[in-house]
Motif scaffolding. Structure first.
Motif, PDB file in Angstrom:
ATOM      1  N   GLU A 153       0.826  -1.197   0.000  1.00 23.30           N
ATOM      2  CA  GLU A 153       0.000   0.000   0.000  1.00 23.30           C
ATOM      3  C   GLU A 153       0.869   1.259   0.000  1.00 23.30           C
ATOM      4  OE1 GLU A 153      -3.552   2.050   2.654  1.00 23.30           O
ATOM      5  OE2 GLU A 153      -2.991  -0.033   3.052  1.00 23.30           O
ATOM      6  N   ALA A 154       1.985   1.197   0.711  1.00 26.94           N
ATOM      7  CA  ALA A 154       2.899   2.333   0.739  1.00 26.94           C
ATOM      8  C   ALA A 154       3.442   2.634  -0.653  1.00 26.94           C
ATOM      9  CB  ALA A 154       4.045   2.071   1.713  1.00 26.94           C
ATOM     10  N   ASN A 155       3.865   1.610  -1.374  1.00 24.95           N
ATOM     11  CA  ASN A 155       4.413   1.827  -2.705  1.00 24.95           C
ATOM     12  C   ASN A 155       3.347   2.285  -3.690  1.00 24.95           C
ATOM     13  OD1 ASN A 155       7.213   1.365  -2.398  1.00 24.95           O
ATOM     14  ND2 ASN A 155       6.879  -0.840  -2.309  1.00 24.95           N
ATOM     15  N   ASP A 156       2.127   1.802  -3.533  1.00 24.22           N
ATOM     16  CA  ASP A 156       1.033   2.253  -4.381  1.00 24.22           C
ATOM     17  C   ASP A 156       0.776   3.747  -4.174  1.00 24.22           C
ATOM     18  OD1 ASP A 156      -1.484   1.590  -6.098  1.00 24.22           O
ATOM     19  OD2 ASP A 156      -2.307   2.586  -4.322  1.00 24.22           O
ATOM     20  N   LEU A 157       0.721   4.187  -2.923  1.00 25.64           N
ATOM     21  CA  LEU A 157       0.514   5.599  -2.631  1.00 25.64           C
ATOM     22  C   LEU A 157       1.688   6.426  -3.133  1.00 25.64           C
ATOM     23  CD1 LEU A 157      -1.009   7.925  -1.322  1.00 25.64           C
ATOM     24  CD2 LEU A 157       0.026   7.288   0.876  1.00 25.64           C
ATOM     25  N   ALA A 158       2.903   5.907  -2.972  1.00 26.88           N
ATOM     26  CA  ALA A 158       4.085   6.634  -3.442  1.00 26.88           C
ATOM     27  C   ALA A 158       4.025   6.871  -4.947  1.00 26.88           C
ATOM     28  CB  ALA A 158       5.349   5.855  -3.078  1.00 26.88           C
ATOM     29  N   LEU A 159       3.569   5.883  -5.704  1.00 20.61           N
ATOM     30  CA  LEU A 159       3.444   6.054  -7.150  1.00 20.61           C
ATOM     31  C   LEU A 159       2.433   7.142  -7.492  1.00 20.61           C
ATOM     32  CD1 LEU A 159       3.494   2.591  -8.975  1.00 20.61           C
ATOM     33  CD2 LEU A 159       5.293   4.302  -8.802  1.00 20.61           C
ATOM     34  N   ARG A 160       1.295   7.142  -6.804  1.00 21.83           N
ATOM     35  CA  ARG A 160       0.282   8.178  -7.042  1.00 21.83           C
ATOM     36  C   ARG A 160       0.875   9.570  -6.821  1.00 21.83           C
ATOM     37  NH1 ARG A 160      -4.677   7.291  -3.251  1.00 21.83           N
ATOM     38  NH2 ARG A 160      -5.213   9.322  -4.192  1.00 21.83           N
ATOM     39  N   MET A 161       1.604   9.712  -5.748  1.00 26.41           N
ATOM     40  CA  MET A 161       2.187  11.010  -5.416  1.00 26.41           C
ATOM     41  C   MET A 161       3.248  11.412  -6.432  1.00 26.41           C
ATOM     42  SD  MET A 161       2.536  10.331  -1.329  1.00 26.41           S
ATOM     43  CE  MET A 161       2.774  12.008  -0.798  1.00 26.41           C
ATOM     44  N   ALA A 162       4.062  10.462  -6.838  1.00 31.21           N
ATOM     45  CA  ALA A 162       5.148  10.759  -7.768  1.00 31.21           C
ATOM     46  C   ALA A 162       4.608  11.201  -9.122  1.00 31.21           C
ATOM     47  CB  ALA A 162       6.039   9.533  -7.925  1.00 31.21           C
TER      48      ALA A 162
END
Length: 516
Positions: free
Chosen positions: A183-192
Motif C-alpha cells: 500500500e505504501a508503494n502504491d501511494l508513493a506512485l500516485r504522489m510521484a
C-alpha cells in the motif's frame, strides 16, 4: 576444473539426514535420524527455477513428494490440506511439500511450534525479535483503550510520527501512515506521478524500475515488479510489461553485464539513456538492497547518478525500504543513507510493526503539497490507528533502548567475516558474499575457467540441509542461487556460528561426494 562439470546434475550429492520431528513435550533439537532419499534433492534438468510453479512454494524447490523417511507430523499434514482446500492455489507456504513449519510462538530469534524450535534467519518482519515484551505490552494496552477511524485525533499518533520522522534526513519531513509495504508503494506512485506532472515532466505516468525488482502485490505495484512476471507460466508474460514501465538491468557488480568497482556509473547510464530517449520519466523506484533480486547491494555512484538524471527532467526518486529499513543496515537506520543519497519518497513496512500491519510513506514537503493540490482528500481508515502507532513506537523504542542498531552492525560484521572465511574455504562454489548489517546473502556458483555459472541446485541443497538442522533460511535471485540471511536484529554471534557451521557442514558433505 573440467568444463563438463558445469552442467552436471547433483545426483551424487549426499542427502541431509532428517532430524525427525521433535515432540511437543520435547522441542529441543534432535540428533541425526535416517537419511532422506537422494532423489529428493535432484533438480529437474533444464528448467529455469524462477519460471516454475514450484518456485511459489517458498524457499526451496522439490521435484516430487517427500520420501517415506521424511515423516510429516499429522498436524502439519492437516494444516497443509486445509490451506490447499480453502485458500488460493498460488498462496505460498514455506516448505509446503515438506509439511511446512507450524509456528505457534516465538522468542527473539526462535520460532516454535509442535514440531520444535527453529533458528529464524529469514524473518525480517519480526525486526526487534519475536514476541518482544515491550511491543506486546504496548499493543495489548492500546487495544484495551480504543481502536477507531483515523480521522479522530490521538496524541500517540503525533508522538509516533514525530519519533519516526526524526530517524530520516531533515529534507523528508512529512509522513502518511498506511497498512502495508504494498500500500505504501502504491501511494508513493500516485504522489510521484502528480508531482512529475506539475513539474512539467514529459512522461509523468512512466516509471523506471530495476529488473527482478519486487515492490508488492497490488496491481499497480505488480506492474513495476519484474520479479513477479518471471513466475508467469501461462505464456502471457509479455502482457505484464506495461508500456509505461521501463526496465533497467539489475546493478549486479559480481555477475551482471558490468562488474567490479566501477560498475555503478555503467548501470546508471541505462537510466540516463531512458531519460534521453523518452524526454523524461516521472518516477525511478528502487529497493535499497534488492532482496528478491538476490541481495544485490547498489554499486558505488549508481544511485547518485541515477537520481541526478531523473530529477534533471522533472522526475523523482523512491527508495523502497520495506525490507531494509529500521536499523537493519547497522551503520545507518535506513539503507539508502549508505549510498550518500536523499530520496524524494521513502516507503516502509514489514519490521515497522514487528508483525502488526503498518506501513508508511515519508516524503519531502513539496511532494506532499503537490499531492494535495488536486483537491482530492486522502483518507485511510486503519492507517495510523492508535494500536498500530503504539506498536510502531514500541518498535522504535526497542531499537534504541536495546541497542539493536549497534547489534546489527557488530553481529553483521561478524557474520560477514564468518561467511567470507567460508567463501575462502569453499571458493569453487561460493562466488560472492554481500550485504550489510543483518541483510546479507551468499551466491552459489560453479566456476569453470572464466565462466561463473549459477548453482541453484547446490543452494537448494544447503537450504534443505539447514532446515534439517532446524535453521530457517530462504533462497532467491533470478536463478534461485542466492541464500538470503535476514534474521531479527536480536541475532547474536552464537547464532552466526550455528548458521555458518551448518552451511559449512552441508558444503563439506556435498564436496566429499562431488569430488570422488
Amino acid at each position: 576444473m573440467n568444463p563438463s562439470r558445469l552442467s552436471r546434475p547433483l545426483s551424487r550429492l549426499p542427502t541431509p539426514p532428517s532430524r525427525g520431528v521433535a515432540s511437543v513435550t520435547s522441542p529441543n533439537k534432535a540428533s541425526a535420524l535416517p537419511s532422506l532419499d537422494a532423489s529428493y534433492y535432484q533438480p529437474t534438468p533444464g528448467y529455469n527455477l524462477s519460471k516454475t510453479p514450484q518456485f511459489l512454494e517458498g524457499s526451496f524447490l522439490l521435484t516430487g513428494p517427500p520420501p517415506a523417511e521424511a515423516k510429516v507430523p499429522d498436524l502439519n499434514r492437516r494444516l497443509v490440506a486445509a490451506h490447499s482446500k480453502s485458500q488460493g492455489p498460488n498462496v505460498s507456504i514455506f516448505y509446503k511439500q515438506d509439511g511446512g513449519v507450524v509456528a505457534t510462538s516465538g522468542s527473539s530469534c526462535t520460532l516454535s511450534g509442535p514440531d520444535g524450535d527453529f533458528l529464524d534467519c529469514a524473518n525480517n518482519v519480526a525486526g526487534v525479535g519475536h514476541s518482544h515484551p515491550r511491543v506486546v505490552a504496548a499493543g495489548v494496552k492500546e487495544l484495551s483503550n480504543v481502536q477507531t477511524n483515523g480521522r479522530f485525533l490521538h496524541p500517540g499518533r503525533e508522538r509516533y510520527v514525530s519519533k519516526l520522522l526524526a530517524t530520516l534526513p531533515d529534507e523528508i519531513d512529512t509522513l502518511y501512515l498506511v497498512n502495508s509495504g504494498s500500500e505504501a508503494n502504491d501511494l508513493a506512485l500516485r504522489m510521484a506521478k502528480l508531482y512529475a506532472q506539475i513539474k512539467g515532466c514529459q512522461n509523468p505516468e512512466d516509471v523506471i524500475c530495476i529488473d527482478a525488482a519486487y515492490h508488492g502485490h497490488v496491481q499497480s505495484i505488480v506492474d513495476i515488479s519484474p520479479y513477479k512476471w518471471r513466475q508467469c507460466t501461462d505464456g502471457n508474460r509479455a502482457s505484464y510489461h506495461k508500456p509505461h514501465v521501463h526496465i533497467v538491468s539489475v546493478p549486479d557488480a559480481y555477475r551482471g553485464p558490468y562488474r567490479g568497482p566501477d560498475a555503478g556509473p555503467k548501470y546508471a547510464a541505462e537510466v540516463k539513456e531512458i531519460q534521453s530517449l523518452t524526454g523524461g520519466v516521472g518516477t525511478f523506484i528502487h529497493e535499497s538492497v534488492m532482496g528478491c533480486g538476490g541481495q544485490i547491494v547498489m554499486p558505488e555512484k549508481y544511485l547518485q547518478e541515477s537520481y541526478a538524471a531523473v530529477r534533471e527532467r522533472g522526475g523523482l526518486c523512491i527508495a523502497d525500504e520495506v525490507q531494509t529499513g529500521f536499523a537493519r543496515n547497522g551503520e545507518h537506520f535506513w539503507q539508502f543513507e549508505s549510498y550518500g543519497v536523499v530520496p524524494d519518497i521513502v516507503t516502509m513496512g514489514k519490521p515497522m510493526g514487528n508483525g502488526y500491519p503498518i506501513g508508511g510513506v515519508a516524503v519531502r514537503r513539496e511532494v506532499a503539497e503537490a499531492f494535495a493540490s488536486s483537491g482530492i482528500e486522502y483518507f485511510n481508515t486503519y492507517g495510523g490507528n492508535s494500536v498500530a502507532c503504539a506498536i510502531g513506537e514500541a518498535v522504535l523504542d526497542a531499537i534504541e533502548e536495546d541497542g539493536l542498531q549497534e547489534n546489527a552492525k557488530t553481529v553483521g560484521q561478524y557474520l560477514k567475516h564468518r561467511m567470507t572465511s567460508l567463501r575462502d574455504k569453499h571458493g569453487e562454489w561460493i562466488g560472492d558474499v554481500r550485504g550489510e548489517g543483518l541483510f546479507q546473502g551468499i551466491e552459489f556458483v560453479e566456476k569453470g575457467g572464466d565462466d561463473i555459472v549459477p548453482h541453484p541446485a547446490l543452494c537448494k541443497f544447503v537450504v534443505d540441509g539447514l532446515k534439517q538442522d532446524r535453521i530457517i533460511t530462504s533462497r532467491d535471485g533470478p536463478d534461485g542461487n542466492v541464500l538470503k540471511i535476514k534474521p531479527p536484529l536480536t541475532f547474536t554471534d552464537a547464532n552466526v556460528d550455528e548458521l555458518v557451521g551448518s552451511i559449512d557442514k552441508w558444503l563439506g558433505l556435498a564436496a566429499a561426494v562431488y569430488h570422488k
